[in-house]
Design a protein around this motif. Structure first.
Motif, short mmCIF file in Angstrom:
data_model
loop_
_atom_site.label_atom_id
_atom_site.label_comp_id
_atom_site.label_asym_id
_atom_site.label_seq_id
_atom_site.Cartn_x
_atom_site.Cartn_y
_atom_site.Cartn_z
N LEU A 232 0.40 -1.22 -0.25
CA LEU A 232 0.15 -0.21 -0.21
C LEU A 232 1.06 1.57 -0.09
O LEU A 232 0.72 2.19 -0.95
N SER A 233 2.04 1.34 1.05
CA SER A 233 2.92 2.17 1.20
C SER A 233 3.52 2.73 -0.10
O SER A 233 3.70 3.91 -0.63
N LEU A 234 3.92 0.90 -1.10
CA LEU A 234 4.50 1.32 -1.70
C LEU A 234 3.76 2.00 -3.51
O LEU A 234 4.36 2.89 -4.34
N LEU A 235 2.64 1.63 -3.57
CA LEU A 235 1.48 2.49 -4.14
C LEU A 235 1.82 4.36 -4.28
O LEU A 235 1.69 4.71 -5.10
N GLN A 236 1.22 4.47 -3.79
CA GLN A 236 1.18 5.81 -2.08
C GLN A 236 2.51 6.44 -2.89
O GLN A 236 2.67 7.78 -3.61
N GLU A 237 4.08 5.89 -2.97
CA GLU A 237 5.28 6.97 -2.90
C GLU A 237 5.67 6.27 -4.71
O GLU A 237 5.53 7.57 -5.57
N GLN A 238 5.23 5.17 -5.23
CA GLN A 238 5.36 5.60 -7.06
C GLN A 238 4.53 5.71 -7.40
O GLN A 238 4.53 6.90 -8.54
N PHE A 239 3.00 5.89 -7.01
CA PHE A 239 2.35 6.36 -7.95
C PHE A 239 0.99 7.90 -7.23
O PHE A 239 0.04 8.20 -7.88
N ARG A 240 1.23 8.24 -6.06
CA ARG A 240 1.01 8.85 -5.49
C ARG A 240 -0.91 8.10 -5.58
O ARG A 240 -1.68 9.18 -5.52
N HIS A 241 -0.92 7.49 -5.77
CA HIS A 241 -2.60 6.53 -5.20
C HIS A 241 -2.04 5.37 -4.29
O HIS A 241 -1.30 4.93 -5.06
N THR A 242 -3.91 5.05 -4.39
CA THR A 242 -3.24 3.36 -3.71
C THR A 242 -4.50 2.71 -5.09
O THR A 242 -5.22 1.68 -4.17
N GLN A 243 -4.69 3.11 -6.31
CA GLN A 243 -5.93 2.26 -6.82
C GLN A 243 -4.42 0.59 -7.85
O GLN A 243 -3.38 0.84 -8.31
N THR A 244 -5.23 -0.52 -8.00
CA THR A 244 -4.59 -1.65 -8.36
C THR A 244 -5.89 -2.12 -8.85
O THR A 244 -7.91 -2.11 -8.43
N GLY A 245 -6.05 -2.31 -10.18
CA GLY A 245 -7.39 -3.40 -10.83
C GLY A 245 -8.34 -2.51 -10.71
O GLY A 245 -8.83 -1.20 -10.63
N VAL A 246 -9.76 -3.20 -11.73
CA VAL A 246 -10.81 -1.97 -11.76
C VAL A 246 -11.98 -3.02 -11.37
O VAL A 246 -12.04 -4.25 -10.79
N LEU A 247 -13.51 -2.31 -11.23
CA LEU A 247 -15.04 -2.62 -11.16
C LEU A 247 -15.26 -2.66 -12.50
O LEU A 247 -15.07 -2.39 -13.05
N ALA A 248 -16.25 -3.90 -12.32
CA ALA A 248 -17.22 -3.93 -13.89
C ALA A 248 -18.81 -4.22 -12.76
O ALA A 248 -18.76 -5.16 -12.39
N GLN A 249 -19.65 -3.76 -13.78
CA GLN A 249 -21.08 -4.80 -13.60
C GLN A 249 -21.40 -6.04 -14.60
O GLN A 249 -20.74 -4.71 -15.89
N VAL A 250 -21.70 -6.59 -14.56
CA VAL A 250 -22.70 -7.50 -15.49
C VAL A 250 -24.14 -7.07 -16.02
O VAL A 250 -24.90 -6.35 -15.08
N ILE A 251 -23.66 -6.48 -17.74
CA ILE A 251 -24.84 -6.04 -18.31
C ILE A 251 -25.27 -6.54 -19.57
O ILE A 251 -27.08 -6.26 -19.89
N SER A 252 -24.70 -7.85 -19.08
CA SER A 252 -25.66 -9.10 -20.23
C SER A 252 -25.39 -10.32 -19.47
O SER A 252 -23.63 -10.77 -19.59
N SER A 253 -25.79 -11.38 -19.18
CA SER A 253 -25.52 -12.06 -18.61
C SER A 253 -25.42 -13.60 -19.60
O SER A 253 -25.14 -13.46 -20.49
N GLY A 254 -23.93 -14.04 -19.15
CA GLY A 254 -23.22 -15.19 -20.07
C GLY A 254 -21.99 -16.15 -19.03
O GLY A 254 -22.19 -15.44 -18.11
N SER A 255 -21.28 -16.40 -19.56
CA SER A 255 -20.34 -16.82 -19.13
C SER A 255 -18.25 -16.74 -19.84
O SER A 255 -18.81 -16.23 -21.06
N VAL A 256 -17.97 -17.22 -18.93
CA VAL A 256 -16.14 -16.72 -19.73
C VAL A 256 -15.57 -18.40 -18.28
O VAL A 256 -15.66 -19.02 -18.12
N ALA A 257 -14.66 -18.43 -20.27
CA ALA A 257 -13.97 -19.12 -19.40
C ALA A 257 -12.39 -19.20 -19.21
O ALA A 257 -12.34 -18.24 -20.20
N ILE A 258 -11.35 -19.20 -18.79
CA ILE A 258 -9.78 -19.73 -18.93
C ILE A 258 -9.06 -19.65 -20.52
O ILE A 258 -9.40 -20.13 -21.37
N GLY A 259 -8.21 -18.61 -20.94
CA GLY A 259 -8.05 -19.00 -22.12
C GLY A 259 -9.54 -17.85 -23.82
O GLY A 259 -8.53 -17.79 -24.31
N GLU A 260 -10.58 -17.58 -23.03
CA GLU A 260 -11.47 -17.07 -23.24
C GLU A 260 -10.59 -15.76 -23.70
O GLU A 260 -10.17 -15.04 -22.98
N GLU A 261 -11.28 -15.25 -25.20
CA GLU A 261 -10.51 -13.44 -25.16
C GLU A 261 -11.63 -12.34 -24.68
O GLU A 261 -13.20 -12.67 -24.26
#
Length: 270
Positions: A232-261
């Motif tokens: 957490l300190s490394l993120l703040q020191e290097q980037f001046r924020h503590t963020q990684t990754g993103v959130l998303a909401q599902v808008i159309s149901s379906g499935s996803v598997a390893i390796g899919e594009e």
């Protein structure tokens, strides 16, 4: 153009406990990934009716989590969706086997984790350092207790984790960030550019809503439960924020598997 694909799929049957790797997951509109954060360990003092087995979504401060109790990460927990059996091990030693479909089994799980918290130490900023009794709540595939009220899933680029590993001078386990989907083929931090965009993910479609602000949980080793890195300190020191990754909401149901594009949809021009 580099192909963006799914490298790992992870769910967390019990909020704050071990991840489970999946070959394929279903994404459901208005719910997220069924089975992910389906159960939670709720502090009984926050319960209005301790006989209930499920409760509505509540703020994360109502539940036991690794951010407050890093020692929870030292437990290897496994949930079998076919039988409802929940197993806890530590260093390959079996500590608990209980049936989540019976009151007796759920009480066993609640008592086990209440006792476990009594033997470990909370973080300095823990919201329940008094080790209040715990109660297992939730039902697999039906309830979800994510950190944020808006039902979401989380994604992170493996390249982002690799870049952080270089800065930290040692490999970083992606499980510290507790994502649902790890993708490859995206430059480090490139997932930040997805905010506001729709993405085709297998047969499902999602919309990325925000970056993820991190807490001290990323400092915890996902197997030992020790705070062994200052990420957490490394993120703040290097980037001046503590963020990684993103959130998303599902808008159309379906499935996803390893390796899919993963395909980023073009912006609609009005």
């Amino acid at each position: 153009m580099t192909k963006i694909s799914v490298q790992q799929l992870l769910i967390y049957p019990v909020k704050g406990l071990s991840s489970h790797k999946c070959d394929r997951v279903y994404l459901k509109v208005g719910h997220g990934i069924p089975g992910d954060r389906a159960f939670a360990l709720m502090y009984k003092q926050n319960a209005t009716d301790t006989s209930l087995t499920t409760v509505s979504w509540m703020n994360k401060q109502n539940f036991a989590m690794q951010n407050d109790w890093p020692g929870l990460a030292a437990l290897n927990c496994f949930y079998d969706p076919d039988t409802g059996t929940f197993t806890v091990k530590r260093k390959a030693v079996e500590l608990l086997v209980a049936d989540t479909k019976t009151i007796k089994g759920r009480d066993q799980i609640s008592a086990f984790f209440t006792g476990y918290l009594a033997g470990i130490y909370p973080s300095q900023a823990a919201r329940h350092p008094n080790r209040a009794p715990l109660q297992l709540v939730g039902e697999f595939d039906k309830t979800r207790y994510p950190d944020r009220e808006a039902v979401h899933i989380s994604l992170v680029s493996q390249a982002t984790i690799n870049h952080l590993s270089q800065l930290a001078g040692q490999p970083i386990d992606v499980r510290r960030f507790r994502p649902n989907i790890v993708v490859e083929g995206v430059p480090a931090w490139g997932e930040f550019d997805w905010v506001g965009k729709e993405i085709q993910l297998g047969t499902a479609r999602i919309v990325v809503t925000a970056r993820i602000n991190r807490c001290l949980n990323i400092d915890v080793h996902p197997e030992t439960g020790e705070r062994d890195m200052r990420l957490l300190s490394l993120l703040q020191e290097q980037f001046r924020h503590t963020q990684t990754g993103v959130l998303a909401q599902v808008i159309s149901s379906g499935s996803v598997a390893i390796g899919e594009e993963l395909m980023i949809m073009p912006d609609v021009k009005l």
